[in-house]
Design a protein around this motif. Structure first.
Motif, PDB file in Angstrom:
ATOM      1  N   SER A 195      -0.946  -3.865   7.975  1.00  0.00           N
ATOM      2  CA  SER A 195       0.185  -4.131   8.744  1.00  0.00           C
ATOM      3  C   SER A 195      -0.036  -4.744   9.980  1.00  0.00           C
ATOM      4  O   SER A 195       0.919  -5.601  10.636  1.00  0.00           O
ATOM      5  N   HIS A 196      -0.849  -4.358  10.896  1.00  0.00           N
ATOM      6  CA  HIS A 196      -1.068  -4.612  12.212  1.00  0.00           C
ATOM      7  C   HIS A 196      -1.733  -6.145  12.416  1.00  0.00           C
ATOM      8  O   HIS A 196      -1.491  -6.488  13.285  1.00  0.00           O
ATOM      9  N   ASP A 197      -2.457  -6.718  11.482  1.00  0.00           N
ATOM     10  CA  ASP A 197      -3.095  -7.898  11.814  1.00  0.00           C
ATOM     11  C   ASP A 197      -3.122  -8.636  10.320  1.00  0.00           C
ATOM     12  O   ASP A 197      -4.055  -9.688  10.408  1.00  0.00           O
ATOM     13  N   PHE A 198      -2.117  -8.737   9.613  1.00  0.00           N
ATOM     14  CA  PHE A 198      -2.107  -9.481   8.318  1.00  0.00           C
ATOM     15  C   PHE A 198      -2.004 -11.091   8.670  1.00  0.00           C
ATOM     16  O   PHE A 198      -2.303 -11.885   8.150  1.00  0.00           O
ATOM     17  N   GLU A 199      -1.111 -11.223   9.791  1.00  0.00           N
ATOM     18  CA  GLU A 199      -0.694 -12.827  10.214  1.00  0.00           C
ATOM     19  C   GLU A 199      -2.174 -13.379  10.446  1.00  0.00           C
ATOM     20  O   GLU A 199      -2.388 -14.691  10.062  1.00  0.00           O
ATOM     21  N   ILE A 200      -3.007 -12.835  11.200  1.00  0.00           N
ATOM     22  CA  ILE A 200      -4.355 -13.250  11.679  1.00  0.00           C
ATOM     23  C   ILE A 200      -5.170 -13.445  10.420  1.00  0.00           C
ATOM     24  O   ILE A 200      -5.794 -14.690  10.409  1.00  0.00           O
ATOM     25  N   ALA A 201      -5.119 -12.404   9.921  1.00  0.00           N
ATOM     26  CA  ALA A 201      -5.946 -12.400   8.432  1.00  0.00           C
ATOM     27  C   ALA A 201      -5.625 -13.721   7.481  1.00  0.00           C
ATOM     28  O   ALA A 201      -6.329 -14.453   7.050  1.00  0.00           O
ATOM     29  N   VAL A 243      -3.086  -9.223   0.989  1.00  0.00           N
ATOM     30  CA  VAL A 243      -3.132  -8.739   2.308  1.00  0.00           C
ATOM     31  C   VAL A 243      -2.559  -7.312   1.913  1.00  0.00           C
ATOM     32  O   VAL A 243      -1.857  -7.259   1.116  1.00  0.00           O
ATOM     33  N   ARG A 244      -3.077  -6.202   2.506  1.00  0.00           N
ATOM     34  CA  ARG A 244      -2.797  -5.009   2.183  1.00  0.00           C
ATOM     35  C   ARG A 244      -1.852  -4.270   3.035  1.00  0.00           C
ATOM     36  O   ARG A 244      -2.421  -3.975   4.033  1.00  0.00           O
ATOM     37  N   ILE A 245      -0.787  -4.286   2.966  1.00  0.00           N
ATOM     38  CA  ILE A 245       0.489  -3.613   3.992  1.00  0.00           C
ATOM     39  C   ILE A 245       1.072  -2.453   3.250  1.00  0.00           C
ATOM     40  O   ILE A 245       1.661  -2.473   2.480  1.00  0.00           O
ATOM     41  N   GLY A 246       0.790  -1.426   4.199  1.00  0.00           N
ATOM     42  CA  GLY A 246       1.540  -0.001   4.082  1.00  0.00           C
ATOM     43  C   GLY A 246       2.473   0.303   4.891  1.00  0.00           C
ATOM     44  O   GLY A 246       3.791  -0.060   4.850  1.00  0.00           O
ATOM     45  N   THR A 247       2.214   0.725   6.176  1.00  0.00           N
ATOM     46  CA  THR A 247       3.176   1.014   6.915  1.00  0.00           C
ATOM     47  C   THR A 247       4.314   0.152   7.480  1.00  0.00           C
ATOM     48  O   THR A 247       5.475   0.433   7.502  1.00  0.00           O
ATOM     49  N   ALA A 248       4.071  -0.963   7.598  1.00  0.00           N
ATOM     50  CA  ALA A 248       5.002  -2.185   8.076  1.00  0.00           C
ATOM     51  C   ALA A 248       6.084  -2.358   6.832  1.00  0.00           C
ATOM     52  O   ALA A 248       7.151  -2.620   7.020  1.00  0.00           O
ATOM     53  N   LEU A 249       5.754  -1.850   5.525  1.00  0.00           N
ATOM     54  CA  LEU A 249       6.748  -1.915   4.554  1.00  0.00           C
ATOM     55  C   LEU A 249       7.450  -0.575   4.495  1.00  0.00           C
ATOM     56  O   LEU A 249       8.758  -0.415   4.270  1.00  0.00           O
ATOM     57  N   PHE A 250       6.684   0.474   4.319  1.00  0.00           N
ATOM     58  CA  PHE A 250       7.402   1.559   4.041  1.00  0.00           C
ATOM     59  C   PHE A 250       7.484   2.687   5.151  1.00  0.00           C
ATOM     60  O   PHE A 250       7.782   3.909   4.889  1.00  0.00           O
ATOM     61  N   GLY A 251       7.030   2.277   6.194  1.00  0.00           N
ATOM     62  CA  GLY A 251       6.948   3.311   7.375  1.00  0.00           C
ATOM     63  C   GLY A 251       5.900   4.234   7.467  1.00  0.00           C
ATOM     64  O   GLY A 251       4.780   4.291   6.678  1.00  0.00           O
ATOM     65  N   VAL A 283       0.809  -1.163  -0.091  1.00  0.00           N
ATOM     66  CA  VAL A 283      -0.065   0.177   0.056  1.00  0.00           C
ATOM     67  C   VAL A 283       0.900   1.252   0.026  1.00  0.00           C
ATOM     68  O   VAL A 283       1.566   1.701   1.005  1.00  0.00           O
ATOM     69  N   THR A 284       0.937   2.161  -1.166  1.00  0.00           N
ATOM     70  CA  THR A 284       1.802   3.090  -1.503  1.00  0.00           C
ATOM     71  C   THR A 284       1.078   4.673  -1.051  1.00  0.00           C
ATOM     72  O   THR A 284       1.889   5.316  -1.412  1.00  0.00           O
ATOM     73  N   LYS A 285      -0.231   4.569  -0.642  1.00  0.00           N
ATOM     74  CA  LYS A 285      -0.805   5.769  -0.365  1.00  0.00           C
ATOM     75  C   LYS A 285       0.055   6.540   0.591  1.00  0.00           C
ATOM     76  O   LYS A 285       0.431   6.187   1.500  1.00  0.00           O
ATOM     77  N   GLY A 286       0.281   7.749   0.235  1.00  0.00           N
ATOM     78  CA  GLY A 286       0.911   8.632   1.323  1.00  0.00           C
ATOM     79  C   GLY A 286       2.516   8.499   1.207  1.00  0.00           C
ATOM     80  O   GLY A 286       2.943   9.013   2.205  1.00  0.00           O
ATOM     81  N   GLN A 287       2.815   7.703   0.217  1.00  0.00           N
ATOM     82  CA  GLN A 287       4.407   7.116   0.256  1.00  0.00           C
ATOM     83  C   GLN A 287       4.993   8.053  -0.977  1.00  0.00           C
ATOM     84  O   GLN A 287       4.403   8.067  -2.028  1.00  0.00           O
ATOM     85  N   PRO A 288       6.225   8.512  -0.714  1.00  0.00           N
ATOM     86  CA  PRO A 288       6.782   9.379  -1.848  1.00  0.00           C
ATOM     87  C   PRO A 288       7.289   8.184  -3.124  1.00  0.00           C
ATOM     88  O   PRO A 288       7.550   7.072  -2.713  1.00  0.00           O
ATOM     89  N   ILE A 289       7.339   8.937  -3.998  1.00  0.00           N
ATOM     90  CA  ILE A 289       7.624   7.969  -5.499  1.00  0.00           C
ATOM     91  C   ILE A 289       9.037   7.320  -5.303  1.00  0.00           C
ATOM     92  O   ILE A 289       9.222   5.907  -5.693  1.00  0.00           O
ATOM     93  N   ASP A 290      10.144   8.099  -4.600  1.00  0.00           N
ATOM     94  CA  ASP A 290      11.372   7.030  -4.683  1.00  0.00           C
ATOM     95  C   ASP A 290      11.199   5.810  -4.015  1.00  0.00           C
ATOM     96  O   ASP A 290      11.842   4.827  -4.281  1.00  0.00           O
TER      97      ASP A 290
END
Ligand SMILES: *Cc1c(COP(=O)(O)O)cnc(C)c1O
Length: 230
Positions: free
Chosen positions: A204-210, A218-226, A36-43
């Motif tokens: 990010s918070h609960d994907f393992e349970i999902a 699974v839709r993961i943003g902050t756990a990947l990109f901060g 999930v790249t919303k709000g993340q810079p292009i680089d």
């Protein structure tokens, strides 16, 4: 420096996906990571593509459009994971491989119409609202069957499964019943609608349970990109 950190985060997430799948006897390869790249810079996104990620999730059409225009040379898939307004559909069907957030008949008809114009079959998931505390959007569970009946004959959309955004709980174990419920809905509806296979659930918070409960995406943003910057 960020490159190394991102590469470690990606491998750590793939490990967690693998272990969660194996814990419940599932094939880890049956689970897709939507970065999930919303709000993340292009680089950062380009680095992620460089490191091999191929499916990116955005929640706003305009932001996605700007990013798509700036990232060339990878064979990427963009997924729409946020609420889609009907006035953005024309552009959305041109950008997104999969729309996770189909939540009304009006939107389905609009997507079908716009997809037809460009000779596309738009893949979609139905967003399901499992409780009142959940996000404003989504089809209520008790209306789901009627909803599918109403849109199933549209020729330019292909319904592939269900998506949900459960309420936030500090303890991810508390989210488990929601994930389980979505899977049960998919399982019971798939007797009548065998094309329902995907379950987009877990962040990010609960994907393992999902994943333990059957998530196929699974839709993961902050756990990947901060933390997001916007
Ligand atoms: C932002 C968002 C995510 C990712 O959330 P993280 O907590 O950053 O992993 C997943 N799904 C949807 C629908 C989102 O809007």
């Amino acid at each position: 420096m960020y490159y190394i950190m991102l590469s470690e985060r990606i491998s750590s997430i793939f490990k967690k996906i693998t272990y969660a799948a194996l814990r419940v006897g599932r094939n880890p390869e049956s689970i897709k990571l939507i970065a999930v790249t919303k709000g993340q810079p292009i680089d950062k996104i380009i680095k992620a593509a460089d490191l091999g990620l191929r499916i990116f999730g955005e929640n706003r059409v305009q932001e996605a459009r700007e990013k798509v225009a700036q990232i060339k040379g990878f064979n990427l898939q963009w997924h729409m994971i946020g609420h889609l307004q009907t006035n953005k559909v024309k552009e959305a069907v041109r950008i997104f491989t999969l729309i996770h957030s189909l939540d009304s008949e009006k939107l389905a008809i609009k997507i079908d119409n716009e997809a037809k114009k460009i000779d596309k079959i738009q893949r979609v998931l139905i967003e399901v609202k499992l409780s009142e505390e959940e996000s404003k959007f989504g089809v209520k569970e008790e209306e789901l069957e009627k909803f599918i009946d109403a849109i199933v004959n549209l020729k330019h959309i292909k319904i592939e499964g269900l998506m949900t955004i459960p309420p936030y709980f500090e303890n991810p174990e508390d989210v488990r019943p929601y994930f389980r419920r979505l899977r049960q809905l998919r399982d019971s509806l798939s007797e009548k609608y065998p094309f329902l296979s995907e379950l987009s659930m877990g962040m990010s918070h609960d994907f393992e349970i999902a994943i333990e409960e059957g998530a196929t995406m699974v839709r993961i943003g902050t756990a990947l990109f901060g933390q997001r910057i916007t």
